[in-house]
Design a protein around this motif. Structure first.
Motif, PDB file in Angstrom:
ATOM      1  N   ARG A   1     -35.240  30.216  56.426  1.00  0.00           N
ATOM      2  CA  ARG A   1     -35.499  31.244  57.438  1.00  0.00           C
ATOM      3  C   ARG A   1     -36.648  30.937  58.391  1.00  0.00           C
ATOM      4  NH1 ARG A   1     -32.810  36.017  56.310  1.00  0.00           N
ATOM      5  NH2 ARG A   1     -31.889  36.099  54.246  1.00  0.00           N
ATOM      6  N   LYS A   2     -37.667  30.251  57.932  1.00  0.00           N
ATOM      7  CA  LYS A   2     -38.876  30.028  58.730  1.00  0.00           C
ATOM      8  C   LYS A   2     -39.238  28.548  58.787  1.00  0.00           C
ATOM      9  CE  LYS A   2     -40.057  34.414  59.401  1.00  0.00           C
ATOM     10  NZ  LYS A   2     -40.253  35.001  60.716  1.00  0.00           N
TER      11      LYS A   2
ATOM     12  N   THR B   1     -42.765  26.135  59.993  1.00  0.00           N
ATOM     13  CA  THR B   1     -44.140  26.069  60.487  1.00  0.00           C
ATOM     14  C   THR B   1     -44.359  24.693  61.077  1.00  0.00           C
ATOM     15  OG1 THR B   1     -44.905  27.625  58.804  1.00  0.00           O
ATOM     16  CG2 THR B   1     -46.591  26.277  59.885  1.00  0.00           C
TER      17      THR B   1
ATOM     18  N   ALA C   1     -41.039  24.425  55.810  1.00  0.00           N
ATOM     19  CA  ALA C   1     -39.726  24.869  56.286  1.00  0.00           C
ATOM     20  C   ALA C   1     -38.906  25.380  55.120  1.00  0.00           C
ATOM     21  CB  ALA C   1     -38.995  23.730  56.974  1.00  0.00           C
ATOM     22  N   ASP C   2     -38.185  26.461  55.362  1.00  0.00           N
ATOM     23  CA  ASP C   2     -37.188  26.950  54.415  1.00  0.00           C
ATOM     24  C   ASP C   2     -35.983  27.416  55.224  1.00  0.00           C
ATOM     25  OD1 ASP C   2     -37.704  29.581  55.321  1.00  0.00           O
ATOM     26  OD2 ASP C   2     -39.097  29.997  53.692  1.00  0.00           O
TER      27      ASP C   2
ATOM     28  N   THR D   1     -45.661  29.555  63.134  1.00  0.00           N
ATOM     29  CA  THR D   1     -44.532  29.816  62.242  1.00  0.00           C
ATOM     30  C   THR D   1     -43.517  30.634  63.021  1.00  0.00           C
ATOM     31  OG1 THR D   1     -45.933  29.758  60.284  1.00  0.00           O
ATOM     32  CG2 THR D   1     -43.793  30.846  60.061  1.00  0.00           C
ATOM     33  N   TRP D   2     -42.306  30.115  63.087  1.00  0.00           N
ATOM     34  CA  TRP D   2     -41.231  30.772  63.820  1.00  0.00           C
ATOM     35  C   TRP D   2     -40.003  30.899  62.923  1.00  0.00           C
ATOM     36  CZ3 TRP D   2     -43.018  26.438  67.184  1.00  0.00           C
ATOM     37  CH2 TRP D   2     -43.888  26.869  68.188  1.00  0.00           C
ATOM     38  N   ASP D   3     -39.085  31.794  63.328  1.00  0.00           N
ATOM     39  CA  ASP D   3     -37.770  31.805  62.692  1.00  0.00           C
ATOM     40  C   ASP D   3     -37.162  30.425  62.928  1.00  0.00           C
ATOM     41  OD1 ASP D   3     -37.998  34.463  61.916  1.00  0.00           O
ATOM     42  OD2 ASP D   3     -36.910  35.226  63.651  1.00  0.00           O
ATOM     43  N   SER D   4     -36.428  29.939  61.944  1.00  0.00           N
ATOM     44  CA  SER D   4     -35.814  28.616  62.054  1.00  0.00           C
ATOM     45  C   SER D   4     -34.911  28.571  63.286  1.00  0.00           C
ATOM     46  CB  SER D   4     -35.009  28.319  60.798  1.00  0.00           C
ATOM     47  OG  SER D   4     -34.575  26.995  60.813  1.00  0.00           O
TER      48      SER D   4
END
Length: 71
Positions: free
Chosen positions: A38-39, A41, A35-36, A52-55
């Protein structure tokens, strides 16, 4: 005057966190793999599939406060 207001804020997901999404197409148990800002997983603990998706995860809180806020 105070009103009931709902607050949304991004939840700081971290690898290894076990989460349960209560509603929507991603509903169910997930393990956070990465996780960051923006994204994110996630891995399904049943099928082992990873996505993996946009947060999108937010913590929601409801409380009485001044509305509109003075910020």
């Amino acid at each position: 005057m105070t009103e009931k207001v709902v607050f949304f804020r991004p939840y700081p997901l971290t690898p290894g966190l076990k989460i349960y999404i209560e509603a929507g197409p991603r509903r169910g148990d997930w393990l956070v793999i990465a996780a960051d800002e923006r994204k994110v997983t996630l891995r399904c603990p049943v099928s082992g599939r990873e996505f993996t998706w946009d947060s999108f995860c937010c913590f929601v809180e409801e409380r009485k406060t001044e509305f509109p806020s003075s910020n």
